[in-house]
Design an enzyme around this catalytic site. Structure first.
Site, PDB file in Angstrom:
ATOM      1  N   GLU A 367       0.814  -1.222   0.000  1.00 12.72           N
ATOM      2  CA  GLU A 367       0.000   0.000   0.000  1.00 12.72           C
ATOM      3  C   GLU A 367       0.849   1.276   0.000  1.00 12.72           C
ATOM      4  OE1 GLU A 367      -3.433   0.311   2.447  1.00 12.72           O
ATOM      5  OE2 GLU A 367      -4.197  -1.661   1.904  1.00 12.72           O
ATOM      6  N   HIS A 644      -1.988  -1.539  10.477  1.00 11.94           N
ATOM      7  CA  HIS A 644      -1.498  -2.917  10.456  1.00 11.94           C
ATOM      8  C   HIS A 644      -0.285  -3.040  11.376  1.00 11.94           C
ATOM      9  CE1 HIS A 644      -3.526  -4.847   6.824  1.00 11.94           C
ATOM     10  NE2 HIS A 644      -3.993  -3.604   6.825  1.00 11.94           N
TER      11      HIS A 644
END
Length: 660
Positions: A367, A644
């Site tokens: 990402e 995360h």
């Protein structure tokens, strides 16, 4: 294979692409700002709740018409730029390979020595993280913001954590192993990459001090006597301090002893100021350093794993080298936080760490979609990693079935040279995921050579699968393609045969955000995929069951800015308790519970959704070598910067040969 160091084959296309993007960028930036102003994060909501004058609402009322007017005015230029930009993507290369030319800026690369496979083995450390570096308006839907500042801080924290020295602790007492796994990543001072053994007879719960060259100078004989023992460093391990602990039966110090040791450490001198200014970081409120925040090693606040720098005060040190010979305090473990290793049947160390592992060799990120953020991140990572592959993916309609607005978001950083690289795009993306060129990046790196001039290589793959819940079939198809591409890449890049091996393969690692967990009933098909018959998951017992120490890697976005988890140390402490994990990790979805995770006390399966994986295989490696997991870590150093948890794994490649 030729590695691409520029996105286009010639400078004319590069200039044309830059011109077209220059026409598009004002429209893109204005749209991003406009949408972002209507998507506040929980941190901003809390800040605005204390604003009695509704200043932010007034700003939105004033700026929205201005943004809209400028956006409309920029649309014709953006359309012209798009008509130029889109066909150029057919000539665009699938990645950019960046190699640091000035190695004086690469703190980690300068410490590397080529592995000659002459010793008993060598360890390699791998890290993976989803850093959520989307355009700011899209990142806000994950409750993170200020993408550009986050990119710089993420890079700074990673390279600071990885460049710290490594300490290994071996306990002589066979009856007591009550030292926390956190001690395996404690900090010491690097001195020319030497491996030093400290045999001070310290107890397990004390804090120890390590002073540069003064430590280990009298231990040369002991080092030679211990050579070849099970606790010795393997060839090529840099910045490693070996500490042998002569444990007593109880393994504890008295309060008086503990206070005395800690007092001596405090008396040594004041803490050094921050090495880098935090002025820019403080512009982003959620990155503000708080008490106990040791995520950035530049922080002056201490924790049980923090690096505390003090000025050298004794006269035995040459004053001309004072700046290079600092006194470091390695905080092993306080008496109140000593933990016994609960899973004694495990063959490797595992921990929840506030830092990225020392001597991190390879890093795979997902990402990293925003191009400007990718450049800032690359600039920071180049302080430690010499080789970086970024801007991976395809755009427009080139290479995939649907139109792609952003790249794959994959980024790879390495301390070892990259020999070959290949990228493949998943053609079956659905929904919002179809707008990104999600795929897989395959790399071959050279990690050494044998005395017979045979290259020692390793394979690393990084991927990001379909994210939408319920798309089980799509993810399984992508896993099938991933296996096929892996096999093709190995075959196409192999330059040796079994009869005449020109290369020896040391490891094959697969990592990334797979967007399914091993405990959810909705992910049974992925859990039983054939990929897990070829690659081993250190956290997994079998389909539907994780090992007891494994924790989820997906944080509840609503709680990212809570005081309990907004710093690396605080998040580490929360994740060490079952109640803390229930409050701040996302768990497998269930019809019996609401989607909100906050304050939930119900009995839940597993320790959260573990969707970020680190896999390895023993297939296709050099037959005479053995690969084993040495350490596995869940990392909290990026607390407040992404939703995360990064993961890291250290593999030991054993050659079966004794040290000469």
């Amino acid at each position: 294979m030729v590695l691409y160091t520029s996105p286009f084959p010639n400078s004319f296309l590069s200039v044309l692409h830059s011109f077209s993007w220059g026409l598009i960028f004002p429209c893109y930036w204005l749209a991003d700002r406009l949408v972002g102003s209507f998507v506040p994060t929980t941190y901003e909501k809390r800040q605005r709740a204390d604003d009695p004058c509704y200043f932010h609402a007034l700003c939105i009322i004033i700026t929205t018409p201005i943004y809209l007017a400028l956006l409309v005015a920029s649309l014709p230029f953006a359309l012209i730029g798009f008509l130029l930009w889109s066909p150029l993507q057919s000539a665009r290369r699938p990645y950019i390979y960046s190699r640091l030319k000035d190695k004086t800026h690469a703190n980690g690369a300068t410490l590397l020595t080529e592995w000659k496979a002459a010793g008993s083995g060598k360890s390699f450390c791998f890290g993976s993280a989803n850093v959520c570096l989307l355009p700011d308006s899209l990142a806000r839907f994950n409750n993170v913001f200020n993408t550009q500042a986050r990119a710089k801080e993420i890079g700074r924290r990673i390279r600071n954590g990885a460049s710290r020295p490594q300490i290994k602790i071996y306990i002589d007492s066979p009856t007591n192993t009550s030292i926390s796994a956190a001690s395996f990543s404690s900090l010491v001072s690097p001195q020319a990459g030497d491996n030093r053994t400290v045999n001070a007879g310290i107890k397990r719960t004390t804090s120890m001090e390590y002073k540069g060259d003064n430590c280990g100078s009298n231990n040369g004989e002991e080092n030679r006597e211990d050579k070849g023992g099970s606790g010795e460093p393997h060839e090529g391990e840099e910045n490693t301090c070996i500490v042998r602990i002569n444990g007593e039966e109880n393994g504890h110090m008295s309060d008086t002893e503990t206070d005395t040791v800690n007092g001596q450490a405090r008396a040594s001198g004041p803490a050094e100021p921050s090495l880098e200014g935090d002025a820019e970081i403080s512009k982003t409120p959620n990155h503000k350093q708080k008490e106990g925040d040791s995520g950035s090693l530049d922080s002056c606040s201490a924790s049980r794993e923090s690096l505390v720098k003090v000025r050298v005060g004794d006269g035995t040190v040459d004053q001309s080298t004072v700046n290079n010979k600092l006194l470091y305090k390695a905080s092993i473990m306080k008496k109140t936080s000593v933990q016994k290793k609960k899973h004694t049947d495990e063959t490797f160390d595992h921990e929840i760490s506030a830092f990225f592992p020392a001597n991190l060799d390879f890093l795979c990120l997902q990402e990293v979609f925003d191009k400007r953020a990718a450049e800032k991140l690359k600039e920071q990572l180049h302080h430690y990693f010499e080789y970086i592959v970024y801007d991976v993916g395809v755009y427009s309609c080139h290479g995939c079935c649907s139109f792609k607005f952003v790249n794959s978001g994959l980024l790879f950083a390495s301390r070892y040279p990259v020999m070959d690289a290949a990228y493949h795009c998943y053609p079956n993306g659905r929904g919002m995921d179809s707008l990104a060129s999600k795929g897989a990046l395959f790399l071959k790196v050279q990690v050494g050579s044998t005395p017979q001039d045979q290259r020692i290589v390793g394979y690393i793959s990084c991927t990001h699968l379909q994210a939408i819940a319920g798309d089980t079939t799509v993810r399984c198809e992508q896993l099938d393609m991933l296996q096929d591409w892996l096999s093709e890449f190995r075959k196409s890049t192999s330059s040796s045969s079994t009869a005449n091996p020109e290369e020896l393969v040391a490891f094959d690692v697969l990592c990334g955000d797979l967007n399914f967990d091993n405990c959810s009933s909705e992910d049974k098909l992925e859990q039983q995929h054939s990929l897990f018959t070829h690659y081993k998951d250190p956290c997994r017992v079998g389909p539907g069951e994780d090992k007891p120490w494994a924790v989820g890697t997906l944080l509840d976005p609503e709680g990212l800015y809570d005081e309990e988890v907004c710093s690396p140390d605080n998040l580490q402490k929360v994740l060490e308790s079952e109640e803390g994990r229930k409050g701040y990790l996302v768990y497998p979805t269930s019809k019996n519970h609401s989607s909100s995770q906050k304050g939930r006390k119900a009995s839940l399966k597993g320790n959260g959704r573990r969707i970020d994986y680190m896999l390895y295989t023993e297939e296709g490696l050099y037959l005479e070598w053995k690969v084993e997991v040495e350490e596995f870590s869940f990392i909290t150093q990026l607390a407040g910067l992404t939703d995360h948890l990064p993961v890291a794994m250290r593999l030991m490649v054993s050659t079966g040969e004794d040290d000469p």
